[in-house]
Write a protein that holds these residues in place. Sequence first.
Motif, PDB file in Angstrom:
ATOM      1  N   THR A 118      47.609  11.109  38.911  1.00  0.00           N
ATOM      2  CA  THR A 118      48.432  11.647  39.743  1.00  0.00           C
ATOM      3  C   THR A 118      50.130  11.454  39.082  1.00  0.00           C
ATOM      4  O   THR A 118      50.980  11.824  39.677  1.00  0.00           O
ATOM      5  N   GLY A 119      50.069  11.228  37.867  1.00  0.00           N
ATOM      6  CA  GLY A 119      51.176  11.569  37.155  1.00  0.00           C
ATOM      7  C   GLY A 119      52.478  10.316  37.286  1.00  0.00           C
ATOM      8  O   GLY A 119      53.351  10.377  36.703  1.00  0.00           O
ATOM      9  N   LEU A 120      51.731   9.171  37.818  1.00  0.00           N
ATOM     10  CA  LEU A 120      52.388   7.752  37.953  1.00  0.00           C
ATOM     11  C   LEU A 120      52.881   7.490  36.589  1.00  0.00           C
ATOM     12  O   LEU A 120      53.819   6.890  36.032  1.00  0.00           O
ATOM     13  N   MET A 121      51.812   7.359  35.648  1.00  0.00           N
ATOM     14  CA  MET A 121      51.785   7.127  34.135  1.00  0.00           C
ATOM     15  C   MET A 121      51.316   8.343  33.284  1.00  0.00           C
ATOM     16  O   MET A 121      50.717   9.065  33.868  1.00  0.00           O
ATOM     17  N   ASP A 122      51.887   8.370  31.944  1.00  0.00           N
ATOM     18  CA  ASP A 122      51.555   9.401  31.348  1.00  0.00           C
ATOM     19  C   ASP A 122      51.158   9.144  30.174  1.00  0.00           C
ATOM     20  O   ASP A 122      51.806   8.785  29.196  1.00  0.00           O
ATOM     21  N   ASN A 123      49.821   8.897  30.035  1.00  0.00           N
ATOM     22  CA  ASN A 123      49.333   8.204  28.824  1.00  0.00           C
ATOM     23  C   ASN A 123      48.815   9.178  27.620  1.00  0.00           C
ATOM     24  O   ASN A 123      48.766  10.241  27.965  1.00  0.00           O
ATOM     25  N   LYS A 124      49.119   8.757  26.489  1.00  0.00           N
ATOM     26  CA  LYS A 124      48.578   9.613  25.310  1.00  0.00           C
ATOM     27  C   LYS A 124      46.964   9.447  25.144  1.00  0.00           C
ATOM     28  O   LYS A 124      46.314   8.572  25.892  1.00  0.00           O
ATOM     29  N   ARG A 125      46.168  10.437  24.726  1.00  0.00           N
ATOM     30  CA  ARG A 125      44.852  10.467  24.310  1.00  0.00           C
ATOM     31  C   ARG A 125      44.462  10.800  22.971  1.00  0.00           C
ATOM     32  O   ARG A 125      45.194  11.451  22.255  1.00  0.00           O
ATOM     33  N   THR A 126      43.221  10.345  22.759  1.00  0.00           N
ATOM     34  CA  THR A 126      42.659  10.315  21.291  1.00  0.00           C
ATOM     35  C   THR A 126      42.183  11.687  21.454  1.00  0.00           C
ATOM     36  O   THR A 126      42.064  12.536  22.534  1.00  0.00           O
ATOM     37  N   ALA A 127      41.691  12.179  20.309  1.00  0.00           N
ATOM     38  CA  ALA A 127      41.072  13.422  19.918  1.00  0.00           C
ATOM     39  C   ALA A 127      39.738  13.592  20.819  1.00  0.00           C
ATOM     40  O   ALA A 127      39.326  14.744  21.560  1.00  0.00           O
ATOM     41  N   GLU A 128      39.094  12.372  21.133  1.00  0.00           N
ATOM     42  CA  GLU A 128      37.947  12.127  22.257  1.00  0.00           C
ATOM     43  C   GLU A 128      38.256  12.106  23.668  1.00  0.00           C
ATOM     44  O   GLU A 128      37.692  11.828  24.450  1.00  0.00           O
ATOM     45  N   ASN A 129      39.683  12.187  24.012  1.00  0.00           N
ATOM     46  CA  ASN A 129      40.038  12.402  25.243  1.00  0.00           C
ATOM     47  C   ASN A 129      40.068  10.808  25.767  1.00  0.00           C
ATOM     48  O   ASN A 129      40.073  10.764  27.148  1.00  0.00           O
TER      49      ASN A 129
END
Length: 133
Positions: free
Chosen positions: A24-35
């Motif tokens: 929902t965009g409350l947090m914006d986390n980073k992701r690994t190459a494997e998502n």
Amino acid sequence: MKKIKEVIEISGLSRRTLQYYDDTGLMDNKRTAENYRLYGEEDLQQLWEIILYKEMGFRLDEIRKLLNNEECDTRDSLMTKADSIKKEISELQRILNFIEKVIDYGLPDMNADDLSSDGMTMAEMAGIFSERI
């Protein structure tokens, strides 16, 4: 950086809740190459603030605004929330007092004459009874 499993452990929140905050965009986390989601120190700080605001009774849409506000706006929002809770407590105290009187003395009698002569409804009479306590 922490993976979601570690954040679940330290936050006490479910995987689904963390995913929902991200979706929902409350947090914006980073992701690994494997998502896989990754959480840095700033993410954990933001999550801490979300948890605190939830504990204060704020809804997620309100929390979203709080997270984007300046310090003075946040203070105003907290003061507004505190005022709202004080009013709610006052209303609940009035209701509790009414219930306790009914426990002690029973339900007040309805006076049919008052209903017809004053044009008062039952709901209005009940409101008067509860306020007189």
